[in-house]
Write a protein that holds these residues in place. Structure first.
Motif, short mmCIF file in Angstrom:
data_model
loop_
_atom_site.label_atom_id
_atom_site.label_comp_id
_atom_site.label_asym_id
_atom_site.label_seq_id
_atom_site.Cartn_x
_atom_site.Cartn_y
_atom_site.Cartn_z
N LEU A 141 23.19 27.99 -1.03
CA LEU A 141 23.81 26.74 -1.46
C LEU A 141 24.44 25.97 -0.29
O LEU A 141 24.44 24.74 -0.27
N VAL A 142 25.00 26.71 0.65
CA VAL A 142 25.68 26.05 1.79
C VAL A 142 24.84 26.08 3.06
O VAL A 142 25.30 25.63 4.12
N GLY A 143 23.63 26.64 2.98
CA GLY A 143 22.73 26.62 4.14
C GLY A 143 23.04 27.65 5.20
O GLY A 143 22.79 27.40 6.39
N TRP A 144 23.59 28.80 4.80
CA TRP A 144 23.91 29.86 5.75
C TRP A 144 23.02 31.07 5.52
O TRP A 144 22.31 31.16 4.52
N HIS A 145 23.14 32.02 6.44
CA HIS A 145 22.53 33.33 6.24
C HIS A 145 23.49 34.17 5.39
O HIS A 145 24.71 34.02 5.48
N GLN A 146 22.95 35.05 4.58
CA GLN A 146 23.78 35.88 3.70
C GLN A 146 24.82 36.68 4.47
O GLN A 146 25.93 36.90 3.99
N SER A 147 24.47 37.12 5.68
CA SER A 147 25.40 37.96 6.46
C SER A 147 26.69 37.21 6.79
O SER A 147 27.75 37.83 6.90
N LYS A 148 26.61 35.87 6.93
CA LYS A 148 27.82 35.11 7.24
C LYS A 148 28.78 35.14 6.06
O LYS A 148 29.99 35.33 6.23
N VAL A 149 28.25 34.98 4.85
CA VAL A 149 29.08 35.06 3.66
C VAL A 149 29.71 36.44 3.54
O VAL A 149 30.90 36.57 3.24
N SER A 150 28.94 37.47 3.81
CA SER A 150 29.45 38.85 3.71
C SER A 150 30.55 39.10 4.72
O SER A 150 31.57 39.73 4.41
N LEU A 176 36.09 34.24 -6.25
CA LEU A 176 35.67 32.93 -6.74
C LEU A 176 34.15 32.85 -6.84
O LEU A 176 33.61 32.23 -7.77
N ARG A 177 33.46 33.45 -5.88
CA ARG A 177 31.99 33.47 -5.94
C ARG A 177 31.51 34.23 -7.18
O ARG A 177 30.62 33.76 -7.92
N ALA A 178 32.14 35.39 -7.42
CA ALA A 178 31.75 36.19 -8.58
C ALA A 178 32.04 35.42 -9.87
O ALA A 178 31.26 35.46 -10.83
N ARG A 179 33.18 34.71 -9.89
CA ARG A 179 33.54 33.94 -11.08
C ARG A 179 32.54 32.82 -11.33
O ARG A 179 32.30 32.42 -12.48
N ALA A 180 31.95 32.30 -10.24
CA ALA A 180 30.94 31.25 -10.37
C ALA A 180 29.57 31.81 -10.75
O ALA A 180 28.62 31.04 -10.97
N GLY A 181 29.46 33.15 -10.83
CA GLY A 181 28.22 33.79 -11.23
C GLY A 181 27.15 33.77 -10.15
O GLY A 181 25.96 33.77 -10.46
N LEU A 182 27.59 33.79 -8.89
CA LEU A 182 26.65 33.72 -7.77
C LEU A 182 26.65 35.03 -6.99
O LEU A 182 27.69 35.67 -6.83
N THR A 183 25.47 35.42 -6.49
CA THR A 183 25.40 36.51 -5.54
C THR A 183 25.72 35.95 -4.15
O THR A 183 25.74 34.72 -3.96
N SER A 184 25.97 36.82 -3.19
CA SER A 184 26.27 36.34 -1.84
C SER A 184 25.07 35.60 -1.26
O SER A 184 25.23 34.63 -0.52
N GLY A 185 23.87 36.07 -1.61
CA GLY A 185 22.67 35.39 -1.13
C GLY A 185 22.53 34.00 -1.72
O GLY A 185 22.18 33.03 -1.01
N GLU A 186 22.82 33.86 -3.00
CA GLU A 186 22.74 32.54 -3.65
C GLU A 186 23.79 31.60 -3.08
O GLU A 186 23.52 30.41 -2.86
N ALA A 187 24.99 32.12 -2.84
CA ALA A 187 26.04 31.29 -2.25
C ALA A 187 25.64 30.82 -0.86
O ALA A 187 25.85 29.66 -0.50
#
Length: 285
Positions: A33-42, A19-30
């Motif tokens: 957007l939600v106020g997290w560190h990239q590692s949490k998304v990963s 869904l993130r890829a479909r929204a055209g966002l990198t993990s860092g950009e996502a």
């Protein structure tokens, strides 16, 4: 704290990544957007970390997910309802193994369930008396209070067959399921009646696999296949063992069990002949 076992975390993470890829966002950009560190998304996307339902909602909103069924399903996979309340089975969390709780959560959200049973009637089709006898046998030495609670859980699970969008249940039962006298003749008579009643529901398909078929692909043990509405990538096979359950999610595993179930349905009696067969067993009981 982790919200659900590994199989559910991986499926949820893979869907969120798509869904993130479909929204055209990198993990860092996502993450920003939600106020997290990239590692949490990963960690969430790879299934290495559990995720709270509230965090899933934040990600889905950030990805502009507007499909209500998909939204609800992914929040439930994280462990709670959309409004943040726990599901009914959480009241029994001190009693139920985590694998059983996960089984119930998958069952509550699945669109369809295919099951092979070799020994006992599937839990969704059991009468209270039959469920009590099976529970006593499975949980040897359990006190009456624990047996009562486990039977309550089993009967509560059956609500999925009575909801506005009921679970579509396809069950193949080895003839031994009907012949094994659980709880005595009266209990079995009521259980056989219950099977015949359920078989008339439009969303329930019951087929008996007669002894005359001989050896078949299901002799190695029972299994369940859960399928989700329009989300075949979330389908899962569950193999039950005495003390745990094994969840199979690889595409090749799913394909093998789907082919096995199709083969069993082809060998089994038709739903109409099954009704006659159950009636014959009941008359002879």
């Amino acid at each position: 704290m982790q919200y659900g076992p590994a199989v559910r975390r991986r499926k949820l993470g893979a869907e969120l990544r798509a869904l993130r890829a479909r929204a055209g966002l990198t993990s860092g950009e996502a993450a920003r957007l939600v106020g997290w560190h990239q590692s949490k998304v990963s960690r969430i996307e790879t299934g290495r970390s559990g995720v709270k339902p509230a965090d899933v909602r934040r990600l889905l909103d950030a990805y502009d997910v507007r499909d209500p069924e998909l939204y609800e399903l992914l929040v439930v996979l994280a462990g709670a309802d959309d409004d943040g309340r726990h599901h009914w089975w959480h009241a029994y969390r001190g009693l139920l193994p985590s694998t059983y709780s996960d089984f119930i959560s998958l069952e509550s959200q699945a669109g369809a369930m295919r099951t092979l049973e070799n020994s006992v009637v599937p839990g969704l089709l059991q009468t209270p008396e039959y469920a009590r006898e099976v529970t006593r046998a499975a949980v040897d030495g359990a006190h009456d209070g624990k047996v009562d609670a486990l039977v309550e859980v089993r009967l509560a699970r059956q609500d999925v067959l009575r909801s506005n969008k009921p679970l579509r249940l396809s069950a193949v039962l080895d003839e031994a399921v009907l012949r094994r006298t659980v709880g005595g003749p009266e209990v079995m008579a009521r259980q056989l009646d219950r099977l015949r009643e359920a078989a008339h529901l439009p969303h329930v398909r019951i087929q008996v696999l007669p002894f005359g078929v001989g050896a078949h692909v299901g002799v190695t043990g029972p299994f369940v296949i859960f399928s989700f509405p329009n989300r075949s990538d979330l389908d899962v096979v569950v193999l039950d063992h005495l003390t745990s359950s094994l969840y199979l999610e690889q595409r090749e595993d799913l394909r093998s069990y789907e082919e096995a179930f199709n083969s069993l349905q082809g060998q089994a009696l038709s739903p109409e002949d099954t009704l006659d067969f159950i009636a014959g067993v009941a008359d002879g009981a």
